[in-house]
Motif scaffolding. Sequence first.
Motif, PDB file in Angstrom:
ATOM      1  N   UNK A  82      44.343  42.434  45.549  1.00 44.35           N
ATOM      2  CA  UNK A  82      44.101  42.737  47.603  1.00 44.35           C
ATOM      3  C   UNK A  82      43.007  43.577  47.873  1.00 44.35           C
ATOM      4  N   UNK A  83      43.165  44.399  47.424  1.00 49.63           N
ATOM      5  CA  UNK A  83      42.012  45.307  47.392  1.00 49.63           C
ATOM      6  C   UNK A  83      40.703  44.575  47.838  1.00 49.63           C
ATOM      7  N   UNK A  84      39.759  45.098  48.903  1.00 53.66           N
ATOM      8  CA  UNK A  84      38.335  44.439  48.862  1.00 53.66           C
ATOM      9  C   UNK A  84      37.598  44.605  47.893  1.00 53.66           C
ATOM     10  N   UNK A  85      37.812  46.068  47.337  1.00 55.77           N
ATOM     11  CA  UNK A  85      36.892  46.580  46.136  1.00 55.77           C
ATOM     12  C   UNK A  85      37.354  45.910  44.355  1.00 55.77           C
ATOM     13  N   UNK A  86      38.828  45.400  44.152  1.00 52.50           N
ATOM     14  CA  UNK A  86      39.093  44.820  43.501  1.00 52.50           C
ATOM     15  C   UNK A  86      38.377  43.557  43.500  1.00 52.50           C
ATOM     16  N   UNK A  87      38.598  42.765  44.489  1.00 50.79           N
ATOM     17  CA  UNK A  87      38.506  41.788  44.931  1.00 50.79           C
ATOM     18  C   UNK A  87      37.217  40.747  44.817  1.00 50.79           C
ATOM     19  N   UNK A  88      36.361  42.259  45.743  1.00 46.67           N
ATOM     20  CA  UNK A  88      34.729  41.400  46.056  1.00 46.67           C
ATOM     21  C   UNK A  88      33.804  42.459  44.825  1.00 46.67           C
ATOM     22  N   UNK A  89      34.786  43.520  44.039  1.00 45.69           N
ATOM     23  CA  UNK A  89      33.791  44.904  43.486  1.00 45.69           C
ATOM     24  C   UNK A  89      33.368  44.370  41.958  1.00 45.69           C
ATOM     25  N   UNK A  90      35.109  44.221  42.001  1.00 45.79           N
ATOM     26  CA  UNK A  90      35.831  45.121  40.512  1.00 45.79           C
ATOM     27  C   UNK A  90      36.357  43.164  39.954  1.00 45.79           C
ATOM     28  N   UNK A  91      37.433  43.430  38.998  1.00 44.11           N
ATOM     29  CA  UNK A  91      38.117  42.717  38.676  1.00 44.11           C
ATOM     30  C   UNK A  91      39.476  43.265  38.046  1.00 44.11           C
ATOM     31  N   UNK A  92      40.399  42.533  38.696  1.00 43.16           N
ATOM     32  CA  UNK A  92      41.767  42.940  37.872  1.00 43.16           C
ATOM     33  C   UNK A  92      42.559  43.112  36.715  1.00 43.16           C
ATOM     34  N   UNK A  93      41.203  42.913  35.878  1.00 44.26           N
ATOM     35  CA  UNK A  93      41.941  42.699  34.739  1.00 44.26           C
ATOM     36  C   UNK A  93      40.050  43.567  33.509  1.00 44.26           C
ATOM     37  N   UNK A  94      40.912  44.233  32.761  1.00 43.48           N
ATOM     38  CA  UNK A  94      40.233  45.063  32.683  1.00 43.48           C
ATOM     39  C   UNK A  94      40.131  45.715  30.421  1.00 43.48           C
TER      40      UNK A  94
END
Length: 83
Positions: free
Chosen positions: A60-72
């Motif tokens: 739920x972090x905006x770093x993940x939602x807007x700039x990243x991806x929860x999967x890697x």
Amino acid sequence: MDTYFSVDSDNSRRTGLPTFAASGGAKNVALGLTSSCDLARQWVVIGLVGLPRLVWGVEDSPIVKQRGDRNAVSAGMTLGYRF
């Protein structure tokens, strides 16, 4: 978790991301596969592939939602020598 996923008001102003306070705990679950192959009597090559997924609020972090991806995806290969 704060170091990697929280966004304080100062960082929010600089980046344009909304503020967010990450909670503690585990950040991901992962599935991995490792394989090895003997090249010769003493030499071995080892390969691995992993799929970590961010969970438990970190996604739920905006770093993940807007700039990243929860999967890697991670992958690696190494060469080993047996003594």
